[in-house]
Design an enzyme around this catalytic site. Sequence first.
Site, PDB file in Angstrom:
ATOM      1  N   ARG A  95      12.904  18.743  46.133  1.00  0.00           N
ATOM      2  CA  ARG A  95      14.380  19.323  45.439  1.00  0.00           C
ATOM      3  C   ARG A  95      14.150  20.697  46.116  1.00  0.00           C
ATOM      4  O   ARG A  95      13.733  21.530  45.937  1.00  0.00           O
ATOM      5  CB  ARG A  95      14.202  19.597  43.680  1.00  0.00           C
ATOM      6  CG  ARG A  95      14.433  19.910  42.638  1.00  0.00           C
ATOM      7  CD  ARG A  95      14.255  20.176  41.919  1.00  0.00           C
ATOM      8  NE  ARG A  95      14.520  18.545  41.137  1.00  0.00           N
ATOM      9  CZ  ARG A  95      13.062  18.125  40.973  1.00  0.00           C
ATOM     10  NH1 ARG A  95      11.794  18.418  40.672  1.00  0.00           N
ATOM     11  NH2 ARG A  95      13.306  16.418  40.125  1.00  0.00           N
ATOM     12  N   GLY A 114      20.272  20.627  45.613  1.00  0.00           N
ATOM     13  CA  GLY A 114      20.142  18.841  45.384  1.00  0.00           C
ATOM     14  C   GLY A 114      18.847  18.799  45.597  1.00  0.00           C
ATOM     15  O   GLY A 114      17.607  19.432  45.447  1.00  0.00           O
ATOM     16  N   VAL A 160      16.629  15.570  47.286  1.00  0.00           N
ATOM     17  CA  VAL A 160      15.993  14.032  48.366  1.00  0.00           C
ATOM     18  C   VAL A 160      15.822  13.093  47.675  1.00  0.00           C
ATOM     19  O   VAL A 160      14.061  13.449  46.924  1.00  0.00           O
ATOM     20  CB  VAL A 160      15.958  14.865  49.956  1.00  0.00           C
ATOM     21  CG1 VAL A 160      15.436  13.303  50.587  1.00  0.00           C
ATOM     22  CG2 VAL A 160      16.694  16.091  49.870  1.00  0.00           C
ATOM     23  N   ASP A 184      21.859  27.495  58.042  1.00  0.00           N
ATOM     24  CA  ASP A 184      20.573  27.236  57.395  1.00  0.00           C
ATOM     25  C   ASP A 184      19.595  26.912  58.003  1.00  0.00           C
ATOM     26  O   ASP A 184      18.956  26.181  57.664  1.00  0.00           O
ATOM     27  CB  ASP A 184      21.170  26.483  55.953  1.00  0.00           C
ATOM     28  CG  ASP A 184      19.599  27.085  54.828  1.00  0.00           C
ATOM     29  OD1 ASP A 184      18.998  27.708  54.895  1.00  0.00           O
ATOM     30  OD2 ASP A 184      19.363  25.972  54.257  1.00  0.00           O
TER      31      ASP A 184
END
Length: 603
Positions: free
Chosen positions: A17, A21, A23, A133
Amino acid sequence: MDATSFGHYQLRELLGRGGMGEVYRAYDTRTDRVVALKVLPPHMAEDSVFQQRFRRESQAAASLNDPHVVPIHGYGEIDGRLYLDMRLIDGKTLGDILAEREGPIDTTLAVEVVEQVATALDAAHQEHLIHRDVKPSNILLTKQQFAYLIDFGLARTAGEQGMTTAGNTLGTLAYMAPERFDAGQSDPRSDIYALACVLYESLTGSRPFPADSLEQQIAGHMVQAPPRPSAFDPRLAAFDDVVAKGMAKKPAQRYQTGAELAAAARRALNAPVRGSGRSGRHSARRVPTHGGWRPSRTIVAVVSAVVLIAAVGTFGVVQWRSGSEQDDPRQAAVEDSTAPPDPSLRAGAVPSIAATVPADIRQSGRLVIGINVPYAPNEFKDSQGNIVGFDVDLMNAIARTLGLEADYRETAFASIIPSVQADNFDVGASSFTDTADREQDVDFVTYFQAGNLWARRAGTSVEPSAACGLKVGVAQGGLQETKEIPAKSDECVAAGLSPIDMVVFTRQDDLTKALVAGEVDAMSADSPVTGFAVKLSAGVLETAGEVTDSAFYGWPVAKGSGLAESLKQGLEQLMKTGEYRTIATQWGIEKGLIDAPVINAAR
């Protein structure tokens, strides 16, 4: 969304998390396969711009054929939640591996990981897709040490245009290229910078610029030299130049592709290892110094970070409007248009408040603001020359609410109030303390509360209550120069002690530099300014004593000007919406917030 069912997926296990969001290990009932399902926060699906970008970039990522990009099976929206369906990879993230080891990974493996991720980045860049990212937690390693780069295109947040609005920075600060703090710009070379950061962390087990605060982290990327792996282990000296070029401040000076960085890392790996003795300029580990303080190379680096805090960058980008002080922006605005601009048509304007603005200012469409820099975090310049800071972000928001464009004019601090009186500036925004003496010349609208706060070098015993005979630095024109230090010095003399040797600096950053270098024993400045300088000093400076003589900051306007009421109503509106607190919090000075603005609070 219930605990197990999500459309045609069955959610079996939460794998992770984060801010983008959750996974899950999920079973796709349509294709009869187990997948990794990333489910994004609900608010992202509500933003139409983000939805379009998400679908476009997910499609682009799905088209990538590089073996080191996790295959994307599909994407879409279920029950108001955006999702990304990916191949489930049995492995651990590089971030988890580094955390478990509490140190570096094998040097050969570090280079192999960079090589594999570099191919994924180059494949993406050829398709005009920027990751934004790159970090260890987005690099997945299998048991066979096969690397995957995950989360392409998901580093943006709702409403982003380059950088987001106030308070939101993208990616993880530890790996963000300097240009992204300046203007939110990202291009392939920003990803290369981040990958060089990953290489350094893999080799040393430490992030490039470890810090306890947002300001320290950003200052590291913006102004400090890239760290040298050899400072951790002299045997890594061959990687010093690789990291230095990969993390160059200017994108043009970096490796231009992932392949170039990977090739340089491989050459460094195969380079002959020099003697492992501890002599030589690359051998010293960083060891805390005890006892007497003296400048060192480490301190010199810190001085650069503190002195150049203007390079920290902005969290809400300010558009700097240049022009000579002799130009009359109002006249230009009138000449450019046959009809005055309608404030209600300007994005963010509140018509009822905009209607209170004096007619000449409203007709010009601009709010001409006198300002003096640097005085971080309130007002200073970033590395692109843009004026930024708490005062600037707040005044930008006020101008927007009034239906005006903020037009900043840089000048000497002592010239701002006279220029307001002469109607050359509409308002001043430069950390003015509202005093009864100043209210004789102008009216003030309060917006913040601050006091005097001292700083000293860490490990020294200087106290504001025992400063007789010491050198104390102050910034020119502030109340510390005109009132606080003279009063304290008079008390010393009255007690038969030596007076305080007050040293006046034209610029606050020069004062901070002098304190770090030991040229003065202490400094006194407004509390948010001192607090910010201490944070950026990375432990070299510390506060001394408590905040004293708290008073209001105010915006000076001409005596009797109706603009005072407009500014007051504008700030009340920002307080009501919460933007006032948001701006202060992003600069870490929320302790100085006030409950309500007042016109001429000192009288």
